[in-house]
Motif scaffolding. Structure first.
Motif, PDB file in Angstrom:
ATOM      1  N   LEU A 127       0.838  -1.202   0.000  1.00 45.99           N
ATOM      2  CA  LEU A 127       0.000   0.000   0.000  1.00 45.99           C
ATOM      3  C   LEU A 127       0.873   1.252   0.000  1.00 45.99           C
ATOM      4  N   ARG A 128       1.888   1.240   0.861  1.00 43.04           N
ATOM      5  CA  ARG A 128       2.789   2.392   0.935  1.00 43.04           C
ATOM      6  C   ARG A 128       3.434   2.653  -0.439  1.00 43.04           C
ATOM      7  N   ASP A 129       3.854   1.588  -1.114  1.00 38.93           N
ATOM      8  CA  ASP A 129       4.499   1.759  -2.421  1.00 38.93           C
ATOM      9  C   ASP A 129       3.532   2.302  -3.472  1.00 38.93           C
ATOM     10  N   GLU A 130       2.280   1.893  -3.382  1.00 40.75           N
ATOM     11  CA  GLU A 130       1.289   2.433  -4.333  1.00 40.75           C
ATOM     12  C   GLU A 130       1.081   3.932  -4.118  1.00 40.75           C
ATOM     13  N   LEU A 131       1.060   4.341  -2.862  1.00 37.35           N
ATOM     14  CA  LEU A 131       0.904   5.774  -2.578  1.00 37.35           C
ATOM     15  C   LEU A 131       2.121   6.536  -3.085  1.00 37.35           C
ATOM     16  N   ARG A 132       3.297   5.938  -2.920  1.00 38.71           N
ATOM     17  CA  ARG A 132       4.518   6.581  -3.428  1.00 38.71           C
ATOM     18  C   ARG A 132       4.458   6.734  -4.942  1.00 38.71           C
ATOM     19  N   ALA A 133       3.959   5.701  -5.608  1.00 36.13           N
ATOM     20  CA  ALA A 133       3.862   5.761  -7.075  1.00 36.13           C
ATOM     21  C   ALA A 133       2.912   6.885  -7.490  1.00 36.13           C
ATOM     22  N   ALA A 134       1.801   7.016  -6.762  1.00 30.53           N
ATOM     23  CA  ALA A 134       0.854   8.093  -7.081  1.00 30.53           C
ATOM     24  C   ALA A 134       1.501   9.456  -6.841  1.00 30.53           C
ATOM     25  N   LEU A 135       2.251   9.569  -5.739  1.00 29.74           N
ATOM     26  CA  LEU A 135       2.911  10.849  -5.443  1.00 29.74           C
ATOM     27  C   LEU A 135       3.973  11.183  -6.488  1.00 29.74           C
ATOM     28  N   ALA A 136       4.602  10.152  -7.045  1.00 31.41           N
ATOM     29  CA  ALA A 136       5.625  10.397  -8.062  1.00 31.41           C
ATOM     30  C   ALA A 136       5.007  11.003  -9.327  1.00 31.41           C
TER      31      ALA A 136
END
Ligand SMILES: Nc1nc2c(ncn2[C@@H]2O[C@H](COP(=O)(O)OP(=O)(O)OP(=O)(O)O)[C@@H](O)[C@H]2O)c(=O)[nH]1
Ligand SMILES: [Mg+2]
Length: 417
Positions: free
Chosen positions: A187-196
């Motif tokens: 989940l954390r990585d998906e949020l990071r991808a969205a923020l990128a």
């Protein structure tokens, strides 16, 4: 709760639709028309106030809760024109209604649970969309959908974490712990991808800045006019013609671009021209992309640091490679290149991406809390970080938004939204 009204269509058309919303909407519409048609059925009615005929309008009622705002709503399709709108507005005020504030219909819809904050923001973006890519980004609702899915997954992770709290350490099956931390990490990585993707999404929402830079007489203003398809900047054969930066909105591949022509770069004793050169460089340094133009045999200007650029030979009709704004040679390819560039700078490929600072802040807070949760082994402490993450994610959808945030979001809307 007051009853509010505002035109919900643009000015200058043959018809102006006025929306009336609130507890008195039906009664006020009835006072004007005498008799209301059945819900959601259009009817032509004469509007009277104090014995005077105001207009003849198409009228539709939307009794609550099946309306845009969730309140009783009436839409009046009046004849367009200031005078009609003015006299009907005055009559509505006399009947106790008041003009809506910017964003007030959307805010009431939000408060009635008709749309969440992400949907309200997307709707405002859709109405403001000038180009195809902006429309596609706003209409897709990718962030709204992703947010709902993230919240559900986080809810499940929290439930599992709670179950672990009651487990004595020694009995804890290691695979349960691993599945939990694995789920948090994904989940954390998906949020990071969205923020990128946030910079691209923000650039698409706001439009890009492209700057044409180069020596005097390189044909920069001619190029701007050709790309804009209109005569915006003065062209002349005397070097140093352009002083002020001249900008125009263009659509490159569905992306809105503000294209700016600047003063030719050179050392000059002319104070005004020197100021123009300074401004040219300042503009280019802040641009999303720089088009470096130079005539046959001329040196290209140095590209500003860290900004993507393209070197372009102009006046190809005089011999050599490049484009000719005069004959049009190479212009179609140049347009295609600029469109590809604009798309690359704004492309999110439909993936969820925050496009507003408010959305970015919520996602960053969620992501940070999940990262902290991963670093904690103690179930109670990790559970607390997961709760912080969940409340930041709820804020993204507006679930527990405070008044000031709502004011900031909805006051950015126009009247009638
Ligand atoms: N032959 C030819 N002449 C061109 C072309 N583009 C521009 N010119 C001419 O070059 C001269 C300078 O053009 P501008 O567009 O004013 O050049 P600029 O780079 O904006 O110049 P400054 O504003 O002074 O920096 C004008 O006489 C134009 O007609 C071209 O493609 N071919
Ligand atoms: Mg010029």
């Amino acid at each position: 709760m007051s009853t509010i009204f505002a035109p919900i269509t643009g000015r200058g058309g043959a018809v102006t639709v006025v929306r009336l919303s609130g507890p008195q909407a039906l009664a006020q519409a009835e006072a004007l028309t005498g008799r209301l048609p059945p819900p959601r059925r259009a009817a032509l009615r004469k509007l009277y106030h104090e014995g005077r005929l105001l207009d003849e309008a198409l009228l539709v009622t939307f009794p609550r809760p099946h309306s845009f705002t969730g309140e009783d709503c009436v839409e009046l399709s009046l004849h367009g024109g200031r005078a009609v709108l003015a006299v009907v507005s005055a009559a509505l005020v006399a009947l106790g209604a008041r003009p809506a504030e910017p964003g007030e219909f959307s805010r009431r819809a939000f408060e009635a649970g008709k749309l969440d904050l992400l949907q309200a923001e997307a709707m405002a973006d859709l109405i403001a969309a000038e180009t195809e890519a902006q429309r596609a980004q706003a209409v897709g609702g990718a962030l709204h959908e992703a947010c709902a899915a993230w919240r559900e997954r986080l809810r499940q992770l929290m439930a599992r974490q709670e179950a672990l709290i009651d487990f004595p350490d020694e009995d804890l099956p290691p695979e349960v712990e691993a599945a939990l931390t694995g789920g948090i990490a994904v989940l954390r990585d998906e949020l990071r991808a969205a923020l990128a993707l946030a910079p691209a999404a923000e650039r698409l929402r706001e439009g890009l800045e492209f700057v044409i830079l180069g020596p005097p007489n390189a044909g920069k203003s001619t190029l701007l006019n050709a790309l804009a398809g209109e005569d915006v900047a003065i062209v002349s054969d005397s070097p140093g013609t352009t002083r002020d930066a001249v900008g125009v909105r263009v659509d490159f591949g569905g992306v809105p671009v503000h294209l700016t022509d600047t003063a030719g770069l050179r050392d000059t004793a002319d104070a005004i021209e020197a100021e123009g050169v300074k401004r040219a460089q300042a503009r280019a340094a802040k641009a999303d992309f720089v088009l470096l133009a130079a005539g046959p045999g001329e040196d290209f200007a140095a590209p500003p640091e860290g900004i993507p650029f393209l070197r372009l030979r102009t006046k190809a009709d005089l011999g050599g490679e490049g484009v000719s704004a005069r004959t049009g040679a190479g212009m179609a390819q140049l347009r295609a290149q600029l469109a590809a560039q604009a798309q690359a700078l704004t492309g999110t490929k439909g993936a969820p991406a925050p496009a507003r600072p408010r959305q970015m802040a919520c996602l960053r807070d969620t992501q940070a809390a999940l990262s902290r949760a991963l670093a904690l082994a103690e179930p109670e402490l990790r559970g607390e970080e997961l709760r912080i993450a969940a409340s930041a994610l709820a804020r993204l959808a507006g679930g527990i938004a405070v008044e000031e945030i709502l004011d900031a979001v909805f006051s950015g809307f126009c009247i009638g939204k």
